[in-house]
Write a protein that holds these residues in place. Sequence first.
Motif, PDB file in Angstrom:
ATOM      1  N   ASN A 173      10.840   0.445  -4.454  1.00 40.45           N
ATOM      2  CA  ASN A 173       9.808   1.471  -4.602  1.00 40.45           C
ATOM      3  C   ASN A 173      10.357   2.586  -5.487  1.00 40.45           C
ATOM      4  O   ASN A 173      11.301   3.276  -5.117  1.00 40.45           O
ATOM      5  CB  ASN A 173       9.418   2.035  -3.230  1.00 40.45           C
ATOM      6  N   PHE A 174       9.764   2.755  -6.682  1.00 44.21           N
ATOM      7  CA  PHE A 174      10.198   3.793  -7.607  1.00 44.21           C
ATOM      8  C   PHE A 174       9.324   5.046  -7.532  1.00 44.21           C
ATOM      9  O   PHE A 174       9.504   5.962  -8.332  1.00 44.21           O
ATOM     10  CB  PHE A 174      10.190   3.258  -9.042  1.00 44.21           C
TER      11      PHE A 174
ATOM     12  N   GLY B 211       6.277   6.825  -0.014  1.00 44.12           N
ATOM     13  CA  GLY B 211       6.844   5.573   0.433  1.00 44.12           C
ATOM     14  C   GLY B 211       5.782   4.488   0.386  1.00 44.12           C
ATOM     15  O   GLY B 211       4.638   4.715  -0.011  1.00 44.12           O
ATOM     16  N   GLY B 212       6.142   3.286   0.812  1.00 40.50           N
ATOM     17  CA  GLY B 212       5.191   2.182   0.750  1.00 40.50           C
ATOM     18  C   GLY B 212       5.366   1.211   1.898  1.00 40.50           C
ATOM     19  O   GLY B 212       6.450   1.084   2.478  1.00 40.50           O
ATOM     20  N   THR B 213       4.278   0.538   2.228  1.00 47.26           N
ATOM     21  CA  THR B 213       4.287  -0.544   3.207  1.00 47.26           C
ATOM     22  C   THR B 213       4.134  -1.850   2.449  1.00 47.26           C
ATOM     23  O   THR B 213       3.228  -1.988   1.621  1.00 47.26           O
ATOM     24  CB  THR B 213       3.131  -0.382   4.204  1.00 47.26           C
ATOM     25  N   ALA B 214       5.024  -2.806   2.704  1.00 48.71           N
ATOM     26  CA  ALA B 214       5.054  -4.033   1.910  1.00 48.71           C
ATOM     27  C   ALA B 214       4.897  -5.264   2.793  1.00 48.71           C
ATOM     28  O   ALA B 214       5.365  -5.299   3.934  1.00 48.71           O
ATOM     29  CB  ALA B 214       6.367  -4.120   1.134  1.00 48.71           C
ATOM     30  N   LYS B 215       4.232  -6.263   2.230  1.00 45.35           N
ATOM     31  CA  LYS B 215       4.105  -7.580   2.857  1.00 45.35           C
ATOM     32  C   LYS B 215       4.533  -8.606   1.813  1.00 45.35           C
ATOM     33  O   LYS B 215       3.869  -8.792   0.798  1.00 45.35           O
ATOM     34  CB  LYS B 215       2.661  -7.830   3.297  1.00 45.35           C
ATOM     35  N   LEU B 216       5.667  -9.253   2.056  1.00 52.23           N
ATOM     36  CA  LEU B 216       6.235 -10.207   1.110  1.00 52.23           C
ATOM     37  C   LEU B 216       6.069 -11.622   1.646  1.00 52.23           C
ATOM     38  O   LEU B 216       6.510 -11.929   2.756  1.00 52.23           O
ATOM     39  CB  LEU B 216       7.717  -9.911   0.880  1.00 52.23           C
ATOM     40  N   SER B 217       5.434 -12.475   0.841  1.00 59.67           N
ATOM     41  CA  SER B 217       5.260 -13.883   1.203  1.00 59.67           C
ATOM     42  C   SER B 217       6.038 -14.741   0.220  1.00 59.67           C
ATOM     43  O   SER B 217       5.851 -14.626  -0.992  1.00 59.67           O
ATOM     44  CB  SER B 217       3.777 -14.269   1.177  1.00 59.67           C
ATOM     45  N   VAL B 218       6.918 -15.585   0.751  1.00 61.95           N
ATOM     46  CA  VAL B 218       7.778 -16.427  -0.081  1.00 61.95           C
ATOM     47  C   VAL B 218       7.510 -17.889   0.237  1.00 61.95           C
ATOM     48  O   VAL B 218       7.368 -18.275   1.401  1.00 61.95           O
ATOM     49  CB  VAL B 218       9.267 -16.096   0.173  1.00 61.95           C
ATOM     50  N   ARG B 219       7.424 -18.685  -0.830  1.00 62.73           N
ATOM     51  CA  ARG B 219       7.248 -20.124  -0.651  1.00 62.73           C
ATOM     52  C   ARG B 219       8.137 -20.840  -1.648  1.00 62.73           C
ATOM     53  O   ARG B 219       8.243 -20.431  -2.803  1.00 62.73           O
ATOM     54  CB  ARG B 219       5.783 -20.505  -0.890  1.00 62.73           C
ATOM     55  N   TYR B 220       8.825 -21.888  -1.184  1.00 61.92           N
ATOM     56  CA  TYR B 220       9.539 -22.726  -2.138  1.00 61.92           C
ATOM     57  C   TYR B 220       9.358 -24.185  -1.765  1.00 61.92           C
ATOM     58  O   TYR B 220       9.430 -24.576  -0.609  1.00 61.92           O
ATOM     59  CB  TYR B 220      11.012 -22.358  -2.294  1.00 61.92           C
ATOM     60  N   ASP B 221       9.064 -24.968  -2.801  1.00 60.65           N
ATOM     61  CA  ASP B 221       8.724 -26.370  -2.622  1.00 60.65           C
ATOM     62  C   ASP B 221       9.638 -27.244  -3.468  1.00 60.65           C
ATOM     63  O   ASP B 221       9.998 -26.887  -4.591  1.00 60.65           O
ATOM     64  CB  ASP B 221       7.272 -26.614  -3.033  1.00 60.65           C
ATOM     65  N   THR B 222       9.981 -28.398  -2.912  1.00 59.98           N
ATOM     66  CA  THR B 222      10.840 -29.359  -3.594  1.00 59.98           C
ATOM     67  C   THR B 222      10.052 -30.644  -3.814  1.00 59.98           C
ATOM     68  O   THR B 222       8.955 -30.815  -3.270  1.00 59.98           O
ATOM     69  CB  THR B 222      12.084 -29.663  -2.738  1.00 59.98           C
ATOM     70  N   PRO B 223      10.592 -31.575  -4.603  1.00 62.00           N
ATOM     71  CA  PRO B 223       9.875 -32.839  -4.814  1.00 62.00           C
ATOM     72  C   PRO B 223       9.566 -33.592  -3.528  1.00 62.00           C
ATOM     73  O   PRO B 223       8.648 -34.408  -3.493  1.00 62.00           O
ATOM     74  CB  PRO B 223      10.839 -33.637  -5.705  1.00 62.00           C
ATOM     75  N   SER B 224      10.313 -33.309  -2.460  1.00 60.64           N
ATOM     76  CA  SER B 224      10.082 -34.025  -1.204  1.00 60.64           C
ATOM     77  C   SER B 224       9.121 -33.300  -0.267  1.00 60.64           C
ATOM     78  O   SER B 224       8.824 -33.791   0.818  1.00 60.64           O
ATOM     79  CB  SER B 224      11.421 -34.233  -0.482  1.00 60.64           C
ATOM     80  N   SER B 225       8.614 -32.117  -0.668  1.00 65.39           N
ATOM     81  CA  SER B 225       7.693 -31.374   0.187  1.00 65.39           C
ATOM     82  C   SER B 225       6.379 -32.132   0.333  1.00 65.39           C
ATOM     83  O   SER B 225       5.921 -32.814  -0.585  1.00 65.39           O
ATOM     84  CB  SER B 225       7.417 -29.990  -0.394  1.00 65.39           C
ATOM     85  N   ASP B 226       5.750 -31.987   1.506  1.00 65.40           N
ATOM     86  CA  ASP B 226       4.479 -32.676   1.752  1.00 65.40           C
ATOM     87  C   ASP B 226       3.379 -32.165   0.832  1.00 65.40           C
ATOM     88  O   ASP B 226       2.604 -32.929   0.271  1.00 65.40           O
ATOM     89  CB  ASP B 226       4.062 -32.490   3.219  1.00 65.40           C
ATOM     90  N   THR B 227       3.264 -30.865   0.712  1.00 62.29           N
ATOM     91  CA  THR B 227       2.258 -30.256  -0.172  1.00 62.29           C
ATOM     92  C   THR B 227       3.003 -29.345  -1.136  1.00 62.29           C
ATOM     93  O   THR B 227       3.037 -28.140  -0.970  1.00 62.29           O
ATOM     94  CB  THR B 227       1.230 -29.448   0.637  1.00 62.29           C
TER      95      THR B 227
ATOM     96  N   THR C 105       0.856  -1.186   0.000  1.00 55.42           N
ATOM     97  CA  THR C 105       0.000   0.000   0.000  1.00 55.42           C
ATOM     98  C   THR C 105       0.893   1.237   0.000  1.00 55.42           C
ATOM     99  O   THR C 105       2.066   1.179   0.362  1.00 55.42           O
ATOM    100  CB  THR C 105      -0.913   0.033   1.238  1.00 55.42           C
ATOM    101  N   GLY C 106       0.317   2.347  -0.419  1.00 56.81           N
ATOM    102  CA  GLY C 106       1.037   3.620  -0.383  1.00 56.81           C
ATOM    103  C   GLY C 106       1.688   3.973  -1.696  1.00 56.81           C
ATOM    104  O   GLY C 106       1.422   5.023  -2.273  1.00 56.81           O
ATOM    105  N   SER C 107       2.541   3.105  -2.214  1.00 62.43           N
ATOM    106  CA  SER C 107       3.300   3.396  -3.424  1.00 62.43           C
ATOM    107  C   SER C 107       2.487   3.119  -4.681  1.00 62.43           C
ATOM    108  O   SER C 107       1.717   2.162  -4.739  1.00 62.43           O
ATOM    109  CB  SER C 107       4.578   2.556  -3.453  1.00 62.43           C
ATOM    110  N   ASP C 108       2.710   3.951  -5.709  1.00 60.23           N
ATOM    111  CA  ASP C 108       2.101   3.726  -7.020  1.00 60.23           C
ATOM    112  C   ASP C 108       3.114   3.208  -8.034  1.00 60.23           C
ATOM    113  O   ASP C 108       2.828   3.173  -9.233  1.00 60.23           O
ATOM    114  CB  ASP C 108       1.481   5.027  -7.551  1.00 60.23           C
TER     115      ASP C 108
END
Length: 737
Positions: A319-320, A325-341, A263-266
């Motif tokens: 942020n360009f 300015g801006g408020t950021a929420k970053l969600s990262v996920r990484y999965d491998t062949p051995s991951s449960d889901t 939010t905040g930044s355009d």
Amino acid sequence: MAATFTVFSDEVIPGWAEGFARLLREGSQATVGVASSLEAALDSRTDVLVLALGRRFDARPSDHQIARLSNRRIIAMSTTADWLRRQVGALETVTGMSSGNDHRMTSTSSELLGSQAPNLPFHAFKKRYETPLAEFNDLTPMLHFGPTRLTEFRPDIDYIVTLSKLKECAVVMRQASVVYAGVHAHPDEFSIEYRQLIRRVAFALATRPVEPLAPIVVNRQMHPPGTVRFELSRWEGSNDDNMRTFHFRFEQPTAFTATLEHTGSDAMMLLFNGDGGTGRLHWTRVDSEAGETLTIAANINQQALESLGHRYWELQVVNFDRDKGGTAKLSVRYDTPSSDTRLTPLAGDDGVETLNWRAHALLLAARDGDENASARIRRHAPAAKIEQAAVRRVVAREHGFGDWPTLSAHVAWELPNTLPSALAFGTRLSFERGLARYPDSFSAPQLAELFDGFPEPVASMLGAAFTQAKERGHQHFTTEHLLEALIDDPISNHVLQSVGCDIEALHPELDALLEALPTTTFVGETQVSEPFCSATYRADFIPALGREDMNPGSLLAGLMGEDCHAQKLLAKQGIRQQDFVNYVSHGIPTSLAGPAAPGASVLDPQLEAVVQRAFASAKASHHEFLTTEHLTAALLSEGDVADAVRSMGADVDDFARDVADHVDTTPRSDEPGRTKPTRAFNEIMQVALALAQRAGRGQASPGDAFDAILRERDLPTCHLLAGATEGGTPSRPKSRG
């Protein structure tokens, strides 16, 4: 024994090699040769090789030469280091940032030169430069400083000169036997202090034993999967507060996704890539202009892991926005062949068609009582009713995306550079650069030079239009002059008709605008106006189906990005910029034009009619996308296409019903009339034209388009046709869940 040097420059700065050779010979017994070619320089056997190359990507040394580059003394001037790194990989001393200002520098105590006391600041150039960005060119004296940070790379990198105020940024540094020198200027423009320093560096390097280049392993904090929140300041140039960088290492093939809510930044950017030394891996950038959620997905295989080697994957959030300015929420996920889901990696050719087909297959399987399909739906949409929207959401989440709109946007055909806000800075800068570079006269020839030349017929068209504007006494060439010229050009005239423009109604209104322009008697040529320059700049970013470089149709699309009288005349008729992009880039007419002049269209009249019917059908159904199946449905009314289907053993009517049923599963848009072509649709049109050209024809036909579709085996049309020829039952795609 006197030191020996070989100097080579590719003449980005004329006379550079001779100037640097004179610098080395001053007061020394050194033997200095100037190589006539890069190949000769690489094959030389002197103590030190000095290279000054532009940002070139064409020169690929032999394997023998590459092996020698890793085991010899080299001084790489500014952007040369970037070229060198692509050859040897292990080099970390490369160009990071650049400045046209003559920042003060400080020499530091280094292993190569020893203690430097007192560390008095000095400048790189004889005279002070404060070059505005608009005036930058290849001859502009500049400072390039490496992105590497002292705290990370010492002692493996020997820092020799840093910026006085930004001590983490090195202008001169050494890794093994390669010295990076970031001062870009003719040697005769070097300050006395810098001339003395670079001479000392060259002779100290010449007497130092050769050290083979080896990878530098830096320990960085790696970002775990999960969510992090942070603030970013507004953009003020090279300030670290407006960006965050996250690092990753993977030990096995991984499906990676990152989602940024803010939010905040355009003007927020999300960028992912792996620096493999000799090339960038999985480079992906997405931008937001109005608070949109950004998602990046990458399927990192074993080959990519091996190419990355000891380095890290990086995810940057920047942020360009210059105002907020801006408020950021970053969600990262990484999965491998051995991951449960685990996540299901997106294939490189996955598009709206294949993903929607997969979702529909999941829906049919669930309705048929398939327990695996039902379990997948319960896992990702437990409370949802089993319908098309729900299964699309399941497919999106299985690929690591929060919802279907985010996934479809990720794989869609986009042209963000045509948006007015996306190119506002570039358009303004191009005009300022033109005025600065050509202060005496910024007219048609200078504009062509600024854009590295205009192809035909653009060059002739603009030349004649500028002449006519001068004859009228118009001191500036406006977008109204441009529109008048485009009406008379056969290519752009056909484009105007194809987007539904009433040219007869347009003429008197345009004539009135031109007559209202002030007239005067003046010496010299009619000058470029800012709106016209900006329209030309935008046109350079718009790809044209079947044509290379800028063309009159691209200029129409560029003109529609400007807030000007000419744009308003076209908008008054209900014409949008997207209408021009649809026709110029995809061959999609809003309405059928009359017979085209030779060379005005790359599609024959029959295929233009087919595409127009397909587009009209998609719009009437409020479909979000114009897909390859809309095209197939329209093609089946053509006799030669129907005959081709029969020759494969399928019933045309049954096949047409199957295609129509699948077209009905296309997602509908909340904005009726905003139907967009998919990436697969664009690729089919390109392949169709290539097939026509291969057969010696200048225009693609319906048969070419159908042939192009049949070459893409994973498209729904091909699955449906396979089912129709195998007994009348449409096939279902293999599930990837």
